[in-house]
Design a protein around this motif. Structure first.
Motif, PDB file in Angstrom:
ATOM      1  N   ASP A  57      -7.049   0.737  -1.239  1.00 17.72           N
ATOM      2  CA  ASP A  57      -7.018   0.099  -2.568  1.00 17.72           C
ATOM      3  C   ASP A  57      -6.410  -1.297  -2.554  1.00 17.72           C
ATOM      4  N   MET A  59      -4.410  -2.611  -0.392  1.00 11.40           N
ATOM      5  CA  MET A  59      -3.101  -2.683   0.254  1.00 11.40           C
ATOM      6  C   MET A  59      -3.259  -2.372   1.734  1.00 11.40           C
ATOM      7  N   PHE A  61      -1.213  -0.953   5.056  1.00 10.83           N
ATOM      8  CA  PHE A  61      -0.030  -0.222   5.482  1.00 10.83           C
ATOM      9  C   PHE A  61       0.152  -0.393   6.982  1.00 10.83           C
ATOM     10  N   CYS A  78       4.058  -2.057   3.266  1.00 13.53           N
ATOM     11  CA  CYS A  78       2.882  -2.103   2.413  1.00 13.53           C
ATOM     12  C   CYS A  78       2.693  -3.547   1.988  1.00 13.53           C
ATOM     13  N   ILE A  79       1.567  -4.121   2.343  1.00 14.52           N
ATOM     14  CA  ILE A  79       1.289  -5.515   2.027  1.00 14.52           C
ATOM     15  C   ILE A  79       0.064  -5.569   1.125  1.00 14.52           C
ATOM     16  N   GLY A  80       0.186  -6.258  -0.003  1.00 13.03           N
ATOM     17  CA  GLY A  80      -0.936  -6.384  -0.920  1.00 13.03           C
ATOM     18  C   GLY A  80      -0.531  -7.159  -2.153  1.00 13.03           C
ATOM     19  N   LYS A  81      -1.486  -7.405  -2.998  1.00 11.82           N
ATOM     20  CA  LYS A  81      -1.228  -8.115  -4.245  1.00 11.82           C
ATOM     21  C   LYS A  81      -0.909  -7.118  -5.344  1.00 11.82           C
ATOM     22  N   LYS A  82       0.008  -7.517  -6.236  1.00 17.21           N
ATOM     23  CA  LYS A  82       0.360  -6.669  -7.384  1.00 17.21           C
ATOM     24  C   LYS A  82      -0.697  -6.783  -8.446  1.00 17.21           C
TER      25      LYS A  82
END
Length: 82
Positions: A57, A59, A61, A78-82
């Motif tokens: 989704d 993100m 990991f 966990c790397i991703g946009k909010k």
């Protein structure tokens, strides 16, 4: 282009970017271009990395560890946009 050090984890592709982590905990992001190597990012997370990355989704990991023996500490990023 060869990545540094031994690699035990499987690379993954997300969109047009390939992610790969070596056993020393360095993760590379590079374009999926068969004609040339284009590095997008290179990050050091921990001192060892044997697990394959997972994309869910939007993100990414990444599981790494630092230290040896009883001092070993595992981390999950966990790397991703909010």
């Amino acid at each position: 282009h060869r990545l540094q050090g031994p690699v035990s984890s499987s690379p993954i592709i997300v969109g047009n970017t390939i992610f790969a982590t070596n056993e020393a905990g360095t993760t590379w992001a590079f374009e999926a271009d068969p004609q040339k190597y284009v590095e997008v990012a290179k990050n050091q997370l921990g001192t060892s990395g044997f697990a394959s990355l997972a994309a869910v989704d939007g993100m990414l990991f990444i599981r790494t560890s630092s230290g040896d023996g009883s001092e070993r500490k595992e981390s999950l990023y966990c790397i991703g946009k909010k």
